[in-house]
Every structure is written in structure tokens, then in C-alpha cells.
Design a protein around this motif. Structure first.
Motif, mmCIF file in Angstrom:
data_model
loop_
_atom_site.group_PDB
_atom_site.id
_atom_site.type_symbol
_atom_site.label_atom_id
_atom_site.label_comp_id
_atom_site.label_asym_id
_atom_site.label_seq_id
_atom_site.Cartn_x
_atom_site.Cartn_y
_atom_site.Cartn_z
ATOM 1 N N TYR A 98 0.845 -1.369 0.032
ATOM 2 C CA TYR A 98 0.049 -0.021 -0.065
ATOM 3 C C TYR A 98 0.920 1.275 0.043
ATOM 4 O O TYR A 98 0.407 2.189 -0.581
ATOM 5 N N VAL A 215 -4.368 10.595 0.043
ATOM 6 C CA VAL A 215 -3.380 9.394 -0.155
ATOM 7 C C VAL A 215 -4.030 8.126 -0.173
ATOM 8 O O VAL A 215 -5.032 7.797 0.490
ATOM 9 N N THR A 216 -4.075 7.678 -1.484
ATOM 10 C CA THR A 216 -4.783 6.439 -1.707
ATOM 11 C C THR A 216 -3.859 5.597 -2.703
ATOM 12 O O THR A 216 -3.037 6.046 -3.316
ATOM 13 N N SER A 217 -4.160 4.158 -2.782
ATOM 14 C CA SER A 217 -3.717 3.344 -3.731
ATOM 15 C C SER A 217 -4.738 2.748 -4.585
ATOM 16 O O SER A 217 -4.344 1.910 -5.001
ATOM 17 N N LEU A 218 -5.842 3.327 -4.648
ATOM 18 C CA LEU A 218 -7.125 2.848 -5.296
ATOM 19 C C LEU A 218 -7.339 3.467 -6.591
ATOM 20 O O LEU A 218 -7.302 4.790 -6.431
ATOM 21 N N MET A 220 -9.556 2.550 -9.759
ATOM 22 C CA MET A 220 -10.575 1.527 -10.006
ATOM 23 C C MET A 220 -10.576 1.370 -11.717
ATOM 24 O O MET A 220 -10.699 0.463 -12.248
#
Ligand SMILES: Cc1ncc(C[n+]2csc(CCOP(=O)(O)OP(=O)(O)O)c2C)c(N)n1
Ligand code: SF4
Ligand SMILES: [Mg+2]
Lengths: 365, 258
Positions: A98, A215-218, A220
Motif C-alpha cells: 500500500y 493518500v490512496t492506492s485505489l 478503479m
């Protein structure tokens, strides 16, 4: 206990404690970790010394929690570190993935012990694959530094933070129980020598003059996710071009090139001297960065030497990177010990002497 | 020219808070998530703390909460929102920090982080959306699913012999000295929403006191997962969830101070 002067000072310390003290001096702002042998001195030292520093030190309920606390604190812009060994590093893998995907800098220290499973608390290099090939899910890399002395246990904390922050990527110090436990003299760098980077991306509270930070790891949409991946890969290529580090000793006239990292490189250096005393021309290449790997240099050397001998405290993990770099230009041999066993210089010498054909042919000539 | 807030003789009683973004929400019609997002963001706007608030989104249907909430946010791994929130709050102790999690996230995979975050008394607000199901992954059983409840992984109804009992994690939380304020709410009626809003408001005020964790459970519906219309789901919530998860305060600051 050491005091924090402006100059570096000469100290006698255990590897784990030197690393912990170096972390304070490198401007550590938050540490989260969970005890595990052979690295518990790191959190113990940090806890005891923390009152002298402006730094959060917290014992988490697990390595899973620890790496996610690291995630949060790094995302909030702090200089962060965690440390563990084998089983604990395994538990952190989801969080590390992540962090790589969210492009969060952090320093992770793996003081390796023998595995698999609960294994042993004795030193090992069995986590090379896990450290250098990603370890968690997805296409990502860590910047991996392999110290070979207590001095480097301290120095690489600075390098680890610097590289992690430069590339916004997790960095790992891959060391082992012996380096963590042994005492050596070292020159401890002074406090305040590593400036803090700008972190305009950090979640510190959305000021009126900027958009919110996320802050993201997504991602789609597959198109977007591929774009993120391409960016990461570009970053890793840049790291490979820019940050390779290695040490070489007596490679110029070498017939046999030893390749070893960390503690084993020191053992190999001794074996190399024993071999030279016997008239065998042996050199040593010590990769300091395991990712990025010094493949180019190894490729060059492999066309000059008669053969390569890789020595590791595992079943032959770096060996795969050695073979990929050598690409068949010369024979590649392997000597390994596992499960917490440390090879002796004599054992390595034996392995050198067992190398047939080319070396001996050349010696007879 | 600035328009006056009251136009055409009508009083403005309701508007979208600027703490919500323009992004249309992806939630199913009638889903409680959107309502909770809205009241949370209304409170942040009314308290004027948007520039000092950091939220943590979970993995679950509300994984995209950061697309809607116009504050700085982090997207945590499944179950780890309270650990991430701990990391943020510890390095930024003067900010308001909240986590937002579903029942699978908070009470199954993240149980250890949940308990220990509250046990340390982290000065954060934890918002816990209990809809008794895994909405995001297609309606599987949750730790909070009630006995007999049919889900895709309890197709014959939740059987306690096979799958244990509904986990009243909020009751567990209330036992911990680190918990400062623990309360259970719902969003099935306008009145319930107003009460929830008050609880959120109090929680952010309590955060300034540095006295421990505020924990708000919100009983919510999942019309899609429950395979009901929104109206049916609210009725079902009242009839079946309320008896097991009664609304009200489980721990109030006055009790905590004693
Ligand atoms: C480690 C891991 N395991 C499983 C999943 C798959 N997963 C995503 S959301 C979810 C359940 C979410 O349910 P809940 O927390 O109740 O949120 P809701 O959708 O109901 O709001 C699961 C199992 C995941 N993302 N990560
Ligand atoms: S699946 Fe359920 S929880 Fe998810 S958005 Fe739809 S109604 Fe809401
Ligand atoms: Mg749910």
C-alpha cells in the motif's frame, strides 16, 4: 549514553542500538514497531532515549498495526521508521505494498533471522527475495540497502531516509541478527545533518489555498491503474540508473570473483585474503544496494574473471540476480548456509578451491 | 455581486455543505452511508475545522469517501483505518482526526486495531457503520449479521453453531478505560439523523480535551445487500437490528470522568 553534539563522535555500540541512535540523529519523527528477536533493542533504545528527542515512539499491538501507523504518519508528512524480523516483516507486506502504491516514504529495517516459519533467532539472509522482488502483492520495489558493519547500520539510516524521501518510496535496510547484535566502533554522524523534504502532498489539513490532499492506492479504472504502474516503473528505472552502490576489492586481477552482501561479504573478504596467501587470485564484489542491483558492474566483471562464486546465508536467492547479470559469460558457483548457520572463511576458501577447470588451468599456465 | 443568503422571501434552511465535494456519490439509493457522510461534513463545516481535519477511509462501500469528503484524507488497508488514524494523530496531535469504517472492516479483519486504538485512548473519532453485512463485496455475512440473517455466505441464515453470534463490539469498546464517549445511533429517520449529528459535534469537541477515543456506531441499512427497498430496509432495521443493538449512549464523558 551518547549525547548529541554537532560533530560526529566515535562510539562503541551494538548494531541495533547504533541504528536506533542514528535514526534520532537523522531526524526521525515517528517510530512504530513490535518486539521480535533479534531486533528488539531498536524499540527498547528508542523508548529509553525518546524523552531527549522530539519523536513519537509507540509499541504497536502487532506488525500489521505498526506498518499501518507508519502509513498514517508518513501520509501526514512525518519522517518514519519501523523495524522487525522475518515473521513480522511478513505481516507487514500488505501495508508495504500500500505504501509503495501510495508513494509514501518510510524506512523499514529487517534484522533477518533464519526461516521459514518461526525458524530461529540466529542470523540469516533468507529474506532477500522478499526484500528485493516486492514481497507483497503487485508490481513494486523497495530501495534495499545491505549494511556490512555497525558503521553502516548507522550510516544507511541516513541514506535510507534520503532515498525514500527523494523517490517517495519505502526503503529497507536488510541486515541480519549478527550485525544487529555485534558491537563495533563507529563514527556516529551528528544530529540535524539531514534536511526535511517538502511534502506538499501530505494530509496535514486542507488549507483554503489548496485542494484537499488524498493518500490512496485505489485506482478503479484500469487505464488509470496502468498509468500509476507505468509511473512507478519509470521511477524504479530511474533508481536503477542513479542509485546503484557496491564495493569492490581486488577485482582487477581476479580469476575468481566472490559476490556477497552484508555480513557474508566480510567473511568473504577474509576468505579472499586466505586465498591470496595461497596464491589464488580472488576478488570481491559487494552489492550495497540490493535493489537497485549492481548488474551492470557484475556483467562487466564477469567477462574478465574465470568464474563467479556467490556466497549467501540462504539457499541461493541473490544467486538468481547474479546469474541474470552474468548471462553465462562465466560459470557461476554457489556456497550457502541456511537456518541461522554462518559460513566460516575456511568454508568459503574450500569452496573457492573446489572451483575446477578454468581457474586451475590458468594457474598452471 | 454577492447574492443575499435569503432570496425571494424564502428562508434558506438547507444547503449542501462546501465540505462535501461536487462528485456524485456512488451509493445505492437509500443507503445510509451518504447520510452519515453528509452529517459528518456538516459538523466539520459548522465547527469551521475543515483546515484542521484529516479523515481515514476504509475498505468497504465507503472506500471512496475521500472523493466526497472535502478534507485531507487517507485510504487505509482493509481493517486498518484506526491504526492509520493513530499514525496521523500521533504526529499531528493538534488536528482533528476521524476514521470511518464498516462492520467487516472494523469488527472482523480490523478487530485488533479497533480494540487497541481505543485501549490506548487515541484522541480520535471512530465512526462505525454497522449494516450487518459486507456491502461492497456483494452481501456476505458480517460479524454483526444477526442470527438467522440470510447473506450470500449464510444462505440458510446465520447459525450461531457455525458462525458465532452477532458481535456487539461497541459494548466491548465501552468497557475500555481509553474510551471517552461511546454511543450508538441510526440514520433511518430525520430525528435519528439530528441526534447523530449532535453526537458527532460533541465528539469533535471532546477531541480537544485529549481525554480518549470517541466511538460512534451508526446502525445503517444496505438495501442492496439485504435485497429490500430502502423503506423496507429501514423497517427491517428497526424491527430486527434495534433489539440486538439498542440505540443510545454506552459511555458518556460524565461516566468517564467519575
Ligand atoms: C485484506 C483484504 N481482504 C478482503 C478484502 C475484500 N473486501 C473488501 S470490502 C470487504 C467487506 C466490507 O464490508 P464492511 O466493512 O461491512 O463495509 P460495507 O461495504 O458493508 O460498508 C471485503 C471483505 C480486501 N479488500 N482486503
Ligand atoms: S451495497 Fe449496501 S452499503 Fe453498499 S452502497 Fe449499496 S446499499 Fe450501501
Ligand atoms: Mg457492512
Amino acid at each position: 549514553m551518547p549525547t548529541h553534539k554537532e560533530k560526529s563522535e566515535v562510539l562503541l555500540m551494538k548494531g541495533n542500538e547504533a541504528l536506533a541512535e542514528a535514526a534520532f540523529r537523522a531526524g526521525l519523527q515517528a517510530y512504530f514497531g513490535y518486539p521480535i528477536t533479534p531486533q528488539s533493542e531498536v524499540i527498547e533504545y528508542l523508548m529509553a532515549e525518546q524523552p531527549k528527542h522530539d519523536c513519537v515512539v509507540l509499541q504497536a499491538e502487532s506488525e500489521v498495526a505498526a506498518i499501518n501507523m507508519i502509513f498514517g504518519a508518513s501520509g501526514a508528512g512525518a519522517r518514519v521508521m519501523t523495524s522487525s524480523s522475518g515473521p513480522g516483516i511478513s505481516l507487514m507486506q500488505e501495508g508495504i505494498s500500500y505504501m509503495a502504491a501510495s508513494q509514501l516514504p518510510c524506512l523499514i529495517v529487517n534484522v533477518q533471522r533464519g526461516g521459514p516459519g518461526l525458524g530461529t533467532i540466529q542470523p540469516s539472509q533468507g529474506d532477500y527475495f522478499q526484500a528485493t522482488k516486492g514481497g507483497g502483492h503487485g508490481d513494486y520495489r523497495l530501495i534495499v540497502l545491505a549494511p556490512a558493519s555497525v558503521q553502516e547500520m548507522a550510516d544507511f539510516v541516513f541514506d535510507g531516509f534520503r532515498l525514500a524521501e527523494k523517490y517517495r518510496n519505502p526503503a529497507m535496510i536488510l541486515t541480519d541478527g549478527a550485525l544487529g547484535q555485534m558491537m563495533e566502533k563507529l563514527e556516529m554522524p551528528p544530529k540535524g545533518s539531514l534536511p526535511y523534504p517538502e511534502t506538499p502532498w501530505a494530509t496535514t489539513g486542507k488549507r483554503k489555498d489548496r485542494k484537499r490532499n488524498v493518500v490512496t492506492s485505489l485506482f478503479m479504472q484500469p487505464e488509470k491503474m496502468e498509468e500509476v504502474n507505468l509511473h512507478l516503473q519509470e521511477k524504479y528505472r530511474l533508481i536503477e540508473e542513479t542509485e546503484v552502490r557496491y564495493e569492490e576489492i581486488d577485482v582487477d586481477d581476479a580469476d575468481v570473483l566472490l559476490v556477497a552482501f552484508g555480513l557474508v561479504a566480510r567473511i568473504c573478504e577474509k576468505a579472499m585474503h586466505l586465498a591470496r596467501e595461497k596464491g589464488l587470485r580472488v576478488g570481491l564484489l559487494r552489492p550495497i544496494t540490493l535493489f537497485p542491483y549492481p548488474s551492470k558492474r557484475l556483467a562487466e566483471l564477469s567477462s574478465k574473471v574465470g568464474s563467479v562464486l556467490t556466497v549467501e546465508m540462504n539457499a541461493g536467492q541473490m544467486l538468481e540476480d547474479v546469474r541474470l547479470a552474468v548471462e553465462g559469460r562465466c560459470p557461476v558457483h554457489f556456497k550457502g548456509r541456511m537456518g541461522g548457520m554462518i559460513p566460516s572463511p575456511e568454508e568459503v576458501l574450500e569452496a573457492i578451491e573446489a572451483i575446477p577447470a578454468k581457474l586451475h588451468v590458468e594457474l598452471q599456465r | 455581486m454577492d447574492l443575499p443568503p435569503i432570496t425571494n422571501g424564502f428562508e434558506l434552511v438547507y444547503k449542501k455543505p462546501q465540505t462535501l465535494t461536487e462528485t456524485p456519490m456512488h451509493y445505492c439509493p437509500g443507503c445510509g452511508h451518504g447520510v452519515v457522510h453528509r452529517v459528518l461534513m456538516e459538523v466539520i463545516e459548522e465547527m469551521g475545522i475543515q483546515d484542521r481535519t484529516i479523515g481515514v477511509a476504509p475498505v468497504g462501500c465507503s472506500v471512496f469517501a475521500y472523493d466526497y469528503m472535502n478534507v485531507d484524507m487517507q485510504e487505509a488497508a482493509h481493517g486498518r483505518a484506526s491504526a492509520v488514524a493513530t499514525g496521523i494523530k500521533r504526529v499531528l496531535p493538534d488536528r482533528f482526526v476521524y476514521s470511518y469504517q464498516g462492520d467487516g472492516d472494523l469488527a472482523a479483519i480490523g478487530t485488533a486495531e479497533t480494540i487497541h486504538t481505543v485501549n490506548r485512548g487515541e484522541n480520535i473519532l471512530m465512526v462505525f457503520i454497522n449494516n450487518g453485512i459486507y456491502g461492497m463485496t456483494g452481501g456476505q455475512m458480517a460479524p454483526t449479521s444477526i442470527l438467522g440473517m440470510k447473506t450470500t455466505t449464510s444462505p440458510f441464515g446465520r447459525d450461531s453453531k457455525l458462525a458465532g453470534h452477532p458481535l456487539k463490539i461497541t459494548n466491548l469498546i465501552a468497557q475500555l478505560p481509553g474510551a471517552f464517549y461511546v454511543t450508538r445511533h441510526a440514520v433511518h429517520t430525520a430525528n435519528a439523523v439530528r441526534k447523530l449529528k449532535k453526537a458527532i459535534h460533541s465528539s469533535f469537541e471532546y477531541q480537544l480535551l485529549n481525554k480518549g477515543t470517541c466511538f460512534i456506531e451508526v446502525l445503517s441499512n444496505c438495501p442492496s445487500g439485504w435485497k429490500m427497498t430502502p423503506a423496507e430496509s429501514n423497517k427491517w432495521l428497526e424491527e430486527n437490528m434495534f433489539p440486538i443493538y439498542p440505540l443510545g449512549d454506552l459511555k458518556t464523558p460524565s461516566q468517564t470522568m467519575n
